[in-house]
Motif scaffolding. Structure first.
Motif, PDB file in Angstrom:
ATOM      1  N   UNK A  45       0.845  -1.199   0.000  1.00 42.60           N
ATOM      2  CA  UNK A  45       0.000   0.000   0.000  1.00 42.60           C
ATOM      3  C   UNK A  45       0.882   1.251   0.000  1.00 42.60           C
ATOM      4  N   UNK A  46       0.539   2.218  -0.849  1.00 43.66           N
ATOM      5  CA  UNK A  46       1.264   3.477  -0.889  1.00 43.66           C
ATOM      6  C   UNK A  46       0.462   4.547  -0.166  1.00 43.66           C
ATOM      7  N   UNK A  47       1.146   5.302   0.686  1.00 40.31           N
ATOM      8  CA  UNK A  47       0.521   6.334   1.496  1.00 40.31           C
ATOM      9  C   UNK A  47       1.264   7.645   1.251  1.00 40.31           C
ATOM     10  N   UNK A  48       0.551   8.661   0.796  1.00 39.84           N
ATOM     11  CA  UNK A  48       1.148   9.987   0.676  1.00 39.84           C
ATOM     12  C   UNK A  48       1.149  10.599   2.067  1.00 39.84           C
ATOM     13  N   UNK A  49       2.309  10.650   2.682  1.00 41.80           N
ATOM     14  CA  UNK A  49       2.420  11.160   4.045  1.00 41.80           C
ATOM     15  C   UNK A  49       2.348  12.684   4.070  1.00 41.80           C
ATOM     16  N   UNK A  50       3.059  13.326   3.142  1.00 38.78           N
ATOM     17  CA  UNK A  50       3.080  14.784   3.136  1.00 38.78           C
ATOM     18  C   UNK A  50       3.435  15.292   1.755  1.00 38.78           C
ATOM     19  N   UNK A 108       7.030   7.950  12.963  1.00 37.55           N
ATOM     20  CA  UNK A 108       6.384   8.715  14.024  1.00 37.55           C
ATOM     21  C   UNK A 108       6.175  10.136  13.492  1.00 37.55           C
ATOM     22  N   UNK A 109       4.959  10.655  13.657  1.00 35.32           N
ATOM     23  CA  UNK A 109       4.614  11.972  13.116  1.00 35.32           C
ATOM     24  C   UNK A 109       4.072  12.853  14.232  1.00 35.32           C
ATOM     25  N   UNK A 110       4.570  14.085  14.266  1.00 32.58           N
ATOM     26  CA  UNK A 110       4.064  15.117  15.183  1.00 32.58           C
ATOM     27  C   UNK A 110       3.412  16.196  14.324  1.00 32.58           C
ATOM     28  N   UNK A 111       2.210  16.623  14.693  1.00 30.64           N
ATOM     29  CA  UNK A 111       1.498  17.669  13.973  1.00 30.64           C
ATOM     30  C   UNK A 111       1.038  18.715  14.974  1.00 30.64           C
ATOM     31  N   UNK A 118       4.490  19.984  10.682  1.00 26.14           N
ATOM     32  CA  UNK A 118       4.552  18.517  10.708  1.00 26.14           C
ATOM     33  C   UNK A 118       6.020  18.117  10.853  1.00 26.14           C
ATOM     34  N   UNK A 119       6.256  17.139  11.714  1.00 26.07           N
ATOM     35  CA  UNK A 119       7.601  16.619  11.949  1.00 26.07           C
ATOM     36  C   UNK A 119       7.545  15.104  11.770  1.00 26.07           C
ATOM     37  N   UNK A 161      13.213  14.095  13.825  1.00 24.58           N
ATOM     38  CA  UNK A 161      13.165  15.294  13.000  1.00 24.58           C
ATOM     39  C   UNK A 161      13.795  15.078  11.622  1.00 24.58           C
ATOM     40  N   UNK A 162      13.573  13.910  11.059  1.00 25.73           N
ATOM     41  CA  UNK A 162      14.077  13.611   9.706  1.00 25.73           C
ATOM     42  C   UNK A 162      13.541  14.617   8.695  1.00 25.73           C
ATOM     43  N   UNK A 163      12.289  14.997   8.861  1.00 27.00           N
ATOM     44  CA  UNK A 163      11.689  16.040   8.033  1.00 27.00           C
ATOM     45  C   UNK A 163      10.873  16.954   8.944  1.00 27.00           C
ATOM     46  N   UNK A 164      11.101  18.245   8.831  1.00 28.77           N
ATOM     47  CA  UNK A 164      10.383  19.240   9.630  1.00 28.77           C
ATOM     48  C   UNK A 164       9.867  20.323   8.689  1.00 28.77           C
ATOM     49  N   UNK A 165       8.558  20.575   8.743  1.00 30.39           N
ATOM     50  CA  UNK A 165       7.957  21.572   7.854  1.00 30.39           C
ATOM     51  C   UNK A 165       7.046  22.506   8.632  1.00 30.39           C
TER      52      UNK A 165
END
Length: 159
Positions: free
Chosen positions: A58-63, A103-106, A137-138, A152-156
């Protein structure tokens, strides 16, 4: 309690911890098949992140910075994205494997702010849209093979 889980992530997002509120939420990503390990694909310097379930595919568009968060969802700021750029699979910097827990922080300004700024002045939004106008989103990754965690691999900041 209302949590700022964006609509596109609601089927995949499981809140964790006891500090979740209308203004912030942390959660694990899981596939509809129940698996919590994914390949991570990124494009446009991590402005676009897609996951692929290591169990069912399954493909999920995370961000997608051009579609999600305040600037993407509310302001429709997609002008800086080069949609021709390919997605590149991310591998662990320690072991070079490609299966991760996510793991996602919003964070959000909250429902009332969204209603006051968007719903009152624009008939294209409704009160339930507040979860899609988040402010930050982190994304943190944890390698399934060697357990290296990349916080914090990706922080926006999306506002």
């Amino acid at each position: 309690m209302d949590l700022p889980i964006p609509t596109h992530l609601q089927p995949y997002f499981i809140p964790v911890g006891d500090k979740n509120s209308e203004y912030e939420v942390t959660g694990k990503i899981h596939c509809v098949c129940g698996n919590e390990k994914f390949e991570v694909w990124e494009s446009n310097e991590r402005c676009m992140i897609q996951l692929k379930c290591s169990q069912c595919g399954e493909e999920i568009l995370l961000f997608d910075a051009g579609k999600h968060g305040w600037n993407g969802f509310v302001c429709h700021e997609d002008w800086y994205m080069d949609r021709r750029m390919p997605y590149i699979k991310y591998n662990c910097p320690k072991c070079d494997k490609d299966s991760f827990g996510i793991l996602v922080y919003i964070s959000s300004q909250g429902k009332e702010d969204f209603i006051e700024e968007c719903v009152v002045f624009h008939d294209s939004f409704c009160a339930d849209d507040w979860v899609d106008g988040f402010e930050c989103i982190v994304v943190s990754l944890s390698c399934e093979n060697c357990n290296v965690t990349e916080e914090n691999w990706a922080v926006f900041e999306t506002m």
